[in-house]
Design an enzyme around this catalytic site. Sequence first.
Site, mmCIF file in Angstrom:
data_model
loop_
_atom_site.group_PDB
_atom_site.id
_atom_site.type_symbol
_atom_site.label_atom_id
_atom_site.label_comp_id
_atom_site.label_asym_id
_atom_site.label_seq_id
_atom_site.Cartn_x
_atom_site.Cartn_y
_atom_site.Cartn_z
ATOM 1 N N GLY A 288 0.831 -1.169 -0.003
ATOM 2 C CA GLY A 288 0.070 -0.074 -0.173
ATOM 3 C C GLY A 288 0.846 1.348 -0.057
ATOM 4 N NE ARG A 325 1.187 7.911 7.837
ATOM 5 C CZ ARG A 325 2.317 7.679 8.188
ATOM 6 N NH1 ARG A 325 3.170 8.979 8.047
ATOM 7 N NH2 ARG A 325 3.075 6.753 8.942
ATOM 8 C CB CYS A 355 -10.795 22.872 18.976
ATOM 9 S SG CYS A 355 -11.343 24.193 17.948
ATOM 10 C CE1 TYR A 384 -2.893 2.534 4.849
ATOM 11 C CE2 TYR A 384 -0.540 2.836 4.510
ATOM 12 C CZ TYR A 384 -1.735 2.300 4.437
ATOM 13 O OH TYR A 384 -1.600 0.671 4.266
HETATM 14 N N1 LLP Z 1 -2.304 -5.922 3.787
HETATM 15 C C1 LLP Z 1 -2.842 -5.753 5.176
HETATM 16 C C2 LLP Z 1 -3.863 -7.009 5.466
HETATM 17 C C3 LLP Z 1 -2.877 -4.732 5.611
HETATM 18 O O1 LLP Z 1 -3.735 -4.538 6.921
HETATM 19 C C4 LLP Z 1 -2.213 -3.565 5.160
HETATM 20 C C5 LLP Z 1 -2.262 -2.404 5.867
HETATM 21 C C6 LLP Z 1 -1.762 -3.854 3.921
HETATM 22 C C7 LLP Z 1 -1.785 -5.027 3.176
HETATM 23 C C8 LLP Z 1 -0.857 -2.618 3.213
HETATM 24 O O2 LLP Z 1 0.310 -2.335 4.155
HETATM 25 P P1 LLP Z 1 1.410 -1.083 3.582
HETATM 26 O O3 LLP Z 1 2.174 -2.006 2.492
HETATM 27 O O4 LLP Z 1 0.668 -0.017 3.256
HETATM 28 O O5 LLP Z 1 2.258 -1.134 4.797
HETATM 29 N N2 LLP Z 1 -2.567 4.181 8.724
HETATM 30 C C9 LLP Z 1 -1.031 3.505 8.881
HETATM 31 C C10 LLP Z 1 -0.753 2.343 8.241
HETATM 32 C C11 LLP Z 1 -1.815 1.132 8.378
HETATM 33 C C12 LLP Z 1 -1.547 -0.016 7.760
HETATM 34 C C13 LLP Z 1 -2.880 -0.901 7.769
HETATM 35 N N3 LLP Z 1 -2.855 -2.234 7.003
HETATM 36 C C14 LLP Z 1 -0.040 4.659 8.699
HETATM 37 O O6 LLP Z 1 -0.541 5.800 8.271
HETATM 38 O O7 LLP Z 1 1.053 4.493 8.836
#
Ligand code: LLP
Length: 435
Positions: A288, A325, A355, A384
């Site tokens: 992601g 974030r 606020c 994100y």
């Molecule tokens: N697969 C699953 C099952 C996941 O839960 C996630 C992310 C991904 C793939 C993708 O992960 P990535 O490649 O993006 O690391 N909001 C947080 C990150 C939360 C990730 C949630 N799951 C942030 O802003 O750092």
Amino acid sequence: MSANRGPRAGSEGATRAPDLAGVPLSAVLPALQRIEPHARACWAYDLDALERRARRFQSAFAALSPLVAYALKANVLPALIERARGAGLGAESGSIGELVIAARAGFGAAARVLNGNGRTLEEAAWAAREGVALVNADSIAELDVLQSAAAREGSTLRVALRVNPGIETPGHRYVSTGGEQAKFGIAAGDALEAWAARARWPQLALDGVHLHVGSQLAEPAPLARSLEVAVELAEESARRAAPLSLVNLGGGFGVDYGAGAEFPLEAWARRLAERTRRLNFSWVLEPGRWMVAPVGVLIAEVLWVKRRGDRSFVVLAAGMNDLIRPALYRAAHRIVPLEPREGAPERVTVVGPVCESADVFAEDVVLPPLRRGDAVALLDAGAYGASMSSNYNGRGRLAEVVASAGRLRRARAGETAEDLARRDTDDALPPGPVT
Ligand code: LLP
């Protein structure tokens, strides 16, 4: 975006904003203001850079021929995910909402992966009816729901079991998902029993294992450990006469937010290919952040510069409701002025207008002088960012602008105060049994 990144916010010296597919960042907000005169902040993405990253990722892992299912939760803007699809990516959805968005953006069944630890009947029915390449199940009980849905549609669902490997990852605990205390996944022993008893779910091709241990990984060690868990589980399941044929290693590939540590993608891909050369699996990966974080920025005007004693607060037109974030994970995004002024750098705290005392983007950082009406970019905000934004404090979500080959388009309008009132109703809810 071009590579001329400024140093981390807070470091001394010049900071330069990157451009966006050939468009100077300083041109984006004024261009948007021609159709949204009140816009004081917006998201902007470089679609050409996204395409380059999508191709780079796929070529790194080419030896495995994986389904690279881009994790929509990172950024679900249709214009952006359509470009990702065009560049060969699939789509990982965590909910029925993301499934529907994926389908509307043209991702076919073979390119869709369904995740989530709160499976609903509605999601199961959608997957069974419209088709997905894979469902990652987060509990054994969920298999019954998937089985019934598939039976009702006369279809088959391919299912991987998400296993909790007890692997802790570095970084903020909110983005660690494979440790013992994390809510995700089932015990390895339960997965082995389910695979061996797969005949109980005749409409499911229950032959995969899914591991996703965490996000923003700077180095491959946790992924290497989860790979070993997957391989051991596959070997043990084969011994129990239930061979596995699919391994989904999830996402987690970290990006460089300015500290200089980026996940070594190609080196890990080579290691993975080497380690698994003699194993005959189908592979799924779910990146992601890596795909989209570096291709997006949050642009915001400086509303005010307030001095109090020896402190200076730079108040931006974007806040924690837009980019949560920093408040949620103490994440740091580099902040660069779009048209840096001459003069000595100043020590400031960069905040939003919400606020909440947590509405701080950077505390005590040294930036070139900023004045009311200037604009800054928060870098690496493509993942994100917009997807986690909210209407908190009665704030409309921001417009999203995409750039490609030197041209800008508004891909999503900013929300107005009127938009916020649109969902309000006064509907009678009749008493009596639910039908
Ligand atoms: N697969 C699953 C099952 C996941 O839960 C996630 C992310 C991904 C793939 C993708 O992960 P990535 O490649 O993006 O690391 N909001 C947080 C990150 C939360 C990730 C949630 N799951 C942030 O802003 O750092």
